[in-house]
Scaffold this motif. Sequence first.
Motif, PDB file in Angstrom:
ATOM      1  N   THR A  52       0.828  -1.205   0.000  1.00 37.87           N
ATOM      2  CA  THR A  52       0.000   0.000   0.000  1.00 37.87           C
ATOM      3  C   THR A  52       0.861   1.252   0.000  1.00 37.87           C
ATOM      4  OG1 THR A  52      -1.745  -1.171   1.195  1.00 37.87           O
ATOM      5  CG2 THR A  52      -1.826   1.232   1.245  1.00 37.87           C
ATOM      6  N   LYS A  53       1.888   1.273   0.839  1.00 42.04           N
ATOM      7  CA  LYS A  53       2.797   2.429   0.927  1.00 42.04           C
ATOM      8  C   LYS A  53       3.537   2.642  -0.391  1.00 42.04           C
ATOM      9  CE  LYS A  53       5.453   5.450   3.247  1.00 42.04           C
ATOM     10  NZ  LYS A  53       5.268   6.750   2.636  1.00 42.04           N
ATOM     11  N   VAL A  54       4.022   1.577  -0.999  1.00 39.95           N
ATOM     12  CA  VAL A  54       4.736   1.692  -2.274  1.00 39.95           C
ATOM     13  C   VAL A  54       3.840   2.322  -3.336  1.00 39.95           C
ATOM     14  CG1 VAL A  54       5.738   0.404  -4.199  1.00 39.95           C
ATOM     15  CG2 VAL A  54       6.347  -0.208  -1.878  1.00 39.95           C
ATOM     16  N   PHE A  55       2.619   1.818  -3.474  1.00 39.77           N
ATOM     17  CA  PHE A  55       1.741   2.340  -4.516  1.00 39.77           C
ATOM     18  C   PHE A  55       1.218   3.739  -4.202  1.00 39.77           C
ATOM     19  CE2 PHE A  55       1.729  -2.093  -5.893  1.00 39.77           C
ATOM     20  CZ  PHE A  55       2.014  -1.895  -7.236  1.00 39.77           C
ATOM     21  N   THR A  56       1.096   4.067  -2.934  1.00 41.92           N
ATOM     22  CA  THR A  56       0.727   5.440  -2.564  1.00 41.92           C
ATOM     23  C   THR A  56       1.839   6.397  -2.961  1.00 41.92           C
ATOM     24  OG1 THR A  56      -0.598   4.651  -0.707  1.00 41.92           O
ATOM     25  CG2 THR A  56       0.100   6.956  -0.642  1.00 41.92           C
ATOM     26  N   ASP A  57       3.083   6.016  -2.676  1.00 45.40           N
ATOM     27  CA  ASP A  57       4.221   6.878  -3.012  1.00 45.40           C
ATOM     28  C   ASP A  57       4.445   6.982  -4.516  1.00 45.40           C
ATOM     29  OD1 ASP A  57       4.569   7.367  -0.350  1.00 45.40           O
ATOM     30  OD2 ASP A  57       6.351   6.117  -0.121  1.00 45.40           O
ATOM     31  N   ILE A  58       4.295   5.873  -5.251  1.00 41.31           N
ATOM     32  CA  ILE A  58       4.499   5.952  -6.703  1.00 41.31           C
ATOM     33  C   ILE A  58       3.400   6.798  -7.334  1.00 41.31           C
ATOM     34  CG2 ILE A  58       3.315   3.803  -7.348  1.00 41.31           C
ATOM     35  CD1 ILE A  58       6.472   5.102  -9.050  1.00 41.31           C
ATOM     36  N   ALA A  59       2.189   6.756  -6.778  1.00 39.96           N
ATOM     37  CA  ALA A  59       1.104   7.597  -7.310  1.00 39.96           C
ATOM     38  C   ALA A  59       1.448   9.072  -7.139  1.00 39.96           C
ATOM     39  CB  ALA A  59      -0.213   7.271  -6.617  1.00 39.96           C
ATOM     40  N   GLU A  60       2.155   9.385  -6.066  1.00 42.37           N
ATOM     41  CA  GLU A  60       2.556  10.766  -5.789  1.00 42.37           C
ATOM     42  C   GLU A  60       3.594  11.258  -6.806  1.00 42.37           C
ATOM     43  OE1 GLU A  60       4.740  12.814  -2.041  1.00 42.37           O
ATOM     44  OE2 GLU A  60       3.096  11.436  -1.551  1.00 42.37           O
ATOM     45  N   LEU A  61       4.474  10.370  -7.252  1.00 44.49           N
ATOM     46  CA  LEU A  61       5.543  10.759  -8.175  1.00 44.49           C
ATOM     47  C   LEU A  61       5.333  10.232  -9.597  1.00 44.49           C
ATOM     48  CD1 LEU A  61       8.799  10.328  -6.042  1.00 44.49           C
ATOM     49  CD2 LEU A  61       7.550  12.412  -6.564  1.00 44.49           C
ATOM     50  N   ALA A  62       4.185   9.641  -9.856  1.00 42.71           N
ATOM     51  CA  ALA A  62       3.944   9.033 -11.168  1.00 42.71           C
ATOM     52  C   ALA A  62       3.934  10.081 -12.277  1.00 42.71           C
ATOM     53  CB  ALA A  62       2.631   8.275 -11.166  1.00 42.71           C
ATOM     54  N   SER A  63       4.292   9.618 -13.458  1.00 41.43           N
ATOM     55  CA  SER A  63       4.243  10.460 -14.649  1.00 41.43           C
ATOM     56  C   SER A  63       3.652   9.610 -15.774  1.00 41.43           C
ATOM     57  CB  SER A  63       5.648  10.954 -15.003  1.00 41.43           C
ATOM     58  OG  SER A  63       6.487   9.869 -15.306  1.00 41.43           O
TER      59      SER A  63
END
Length: 105
Positions: A52-63
């Motif tokens: 959950t933490k990984v996907f929350t963080d990648i959503a924050e920096l996703a492009s």
Amino acid sequence: AILVSRTVPFKVENCMRDKGGRYLIIKGLVYGESVSILNVYGPSNHSVEFVTKVFTDIAELASINSFVGGDFNCHFTSLMNKLQVTRIPSPPPYRQGPWHHGISM
């Protein structure tokens, strides 16, 4: 670690990592295009909190151009996680025939 070739004009804009060193996310520009790269090595305990933490963080920096690599160390179903591993026996040792005398391998 995330390796980007020196020949690629990658300019880092942002970087995020977890405290345990389990994942690294970098966001940057390549030829003016936004790129996000995630490298992950998940814990073997199949932690829902970690994923959950990984996907929350990648959503924050996703492009638009996001790349995910590494090992999440998890199974898609609990059944696969509980299956016993079948060991494949090792092949017999290589034996040189009489035609190999004097030839070093």
